[in-house]
Write an enzyme that holds these catalytic residues in place. Structure first.
Site, PDB file in Angstrom:
ATOM      1  CE  LYS A  88      -3.704   2.348   2.492  1.00 51.91           C
ATOM      2  NZ  LYS A  88      -4.376   2.278   3.845  1.00 51.91           N
ATOM      3  NE  ARG A 102      -5.978   9.464   2.982  1.00 50.72           N
ATOM      4  CZ  ARG A 102      -4.458   9.609   2.944  1.00 50.72           C
ATOM      5  NH1 ARG A 102      -4.156  10.919   2.541  1.00 50.72           N
ATOM      6  NH2 ARG A 102      -3.718   8.670   2.862  1.00 50.72           N
ATOM      7  CE  LYS A 120      -3.718   8.204   6.865  1.00 53.95           C
ATOM      8  NZ  LYS A 120      -4.902   7.341   6.552  1.00 53.95           N
ATOM      9  CD  GLU A 136       6.474  -3.683   4.048  1.00 52.64           C
ATOM     10  OE1 GLU A 136       5.816  -4.224   4.506  1.00 52.64           O
ATOM     11  OE2 GLU A 136       7.008  -2.826   4.295  1.00 52.64           O
ATOM     12  CE  LYS A 167      -6.346   2.024  -0.813  1.00 53.24           C
ATOM     13  NZ  LYS A 167      -7.107   2.114   0.685  1.00 53.24           N
ATOM     14  CB  SER A 226     -11.601   7.109  -3.982  1.00 52.62           C
ATOM     15  OG  SER A 226     -10.546   7.715  -3.279  1.00 52.62           O
ATOM     16  CE1 TYR A 270     -14.778   2.895  -2.901  1.00 55.20           C
ATOM     17  CE2 TYR A 270     -13.094   3.406  -4.348  1.00 55.20           C
ATOM     18  CZ  TYR A 270     -13.653   3.035  -3.073  1.00 55.20           C
ATOM     19  OH  TYR A 270     -12.717   3.392  -2.130  1.00 55.20           O
TER      20      TYR A 270
END
Length: 324
Positions: free
Chosen positions: A196, A206, A218, A234, A249, A275, A314
């Site tokens: 991610k 968000r 972040k 990872e 992602k 999104s 979505y």
């Protein structure tokens, strides 16, 4: 002299193109993200995600029945937590009567066969909007993992089939897996957001959950988008710690990452068409600049071609409308 092999023979008609097509999209490919809010009879359109909504629990039940009727069989749950319930410890995240826990139960009552995956991260519950506990401006890794493990257990107890940690803390998969095993939830799966990235594509999400960080960014826990090999490391670590499914992602800008991981792992891989990807296409299509359905399908096939076995998107309901 004429060529003995003419590749165009296999492109002559739609029938032959369909027969030799290497990748297709079906309802089984999708994880449908659902946003849940408190209240009754509430269906709130998300301004930066046209045509996408937050649902109160009563309307959530209706929505999942509609999804099931469309042969969409898996949902990925997110909750918008009231400000009054947010703190720096994620207290509400482990409330057995919390919004997430109630949403899981309602979906299982409405459609028992629906596969439920739940978001596991503290940002919706955090007064700081970060994915972990904050101390003196720093995100505290190990203490956060303890809370995430308890959060995952509470989702399993409510009936979740998979928990989906999206936080990117080190060691959280092992902490979650050990907790689930110890409490006899051996069949509860883990879909890890393994690769991610700290991406600018998350903005509308968000907005949907009011989960933007209250300070800084972040980048101390989500991955640097300049890195490729780190994603493989990872992912392999998460598999070693007990992840059943791994995720990349965002999606479209990270197809190389998806392919690189596919080449080295033997577990199912998910990709999240985030999104920002959704919002860009909706906006361009509204302006008449792009053919919505054609671009949508082209992007989804790109994910399958790169190695994804499931797509959080979505666009899921739009796709069912297109493929019939």
């Amino acid at each position: 002299m004429h060529p003995l092999r003419r590749n165009r023979r296999l492109r002559t008609t739609e029938t032959i193109r369909a027969i030799v097509r290497e990748h297709i999209i079906t309802p089984n490919d999708f994880l449908v993200p659902l946003f849940v809010v408190e209240g009754e009879n509430s269906k709130e359109e998300i301004a930066s995600m046209p045509g996408y909504y937050r649902y109160s629990l009563d309307l959530l039940k209706k929505e999942v029945k509609e999804l099931w009727a469309m042969e969409l069989k898996a949902v990925l749950l997110f909750v918008k937590v009231p400000e009054t319930l947010k703190d720096n410890k994620g207290t509400e995240a482990i409330n057995p009567d919390g919004l997430m826990q109630r949403a899981i139960k309602i979906i299982k009552e409405a459609v028992p066969e629906m596969l439920i995956m739940t978001d596991v991260a503290l940002d919706p519950y955090s007064s700081y909007g970060h994915d972990g506990i904050v101390e003196e401006g720093h995100i505290i890794n190990d203490l956060t993992c303890e809370i995430l493990a308890q959060m995952s257990l509470s989702h399993a107890q409510a009936g979740a089939d998979f928990v989906a940690p999206s936080d990117m803390m080190d060691g959280r998969i092992l902490a979650i897996r050990e907790t689930l095993e110890r409490e006899n939830y051996k069949n509860t799966g883990i879909m890890s957001y393994s690769a991610k990235y700290a991406s600018a594509f998350y903005g509308p999400f968000r907005d949907a959950l009011d989960s933007a960080p209250g300070f800084g960014d972040k980048k101390t826990y989500q991955m640097d988008y300049a890195n490729r090999d780190e994603a493989i490391k990872e992912t392999l670590m998460d598999i070693d710690e007990g992840a059943d499914i791994v995720m990349v992602k965002p999606g479209l800008a990270y197809l190389d990452i998806l392919r690189a991981i596919r080449d080295v792992v033997d577990v199912p891989i998910a990709v999240y068409q985030v999104s920002g990807e959704y919002a860009m296409l909706k906006a361009a299509a509204a302006k008449g600049w792009l053919d919505h359905d054609a671009i949508m399908m082209e992007q989804l096939i790109a994910f399958k071609r790169a190695g994804a076995q499931m797509i959080a998107s979505y666009f899921a309901k739009d796709v069912i409308r297109v493929i019939g």
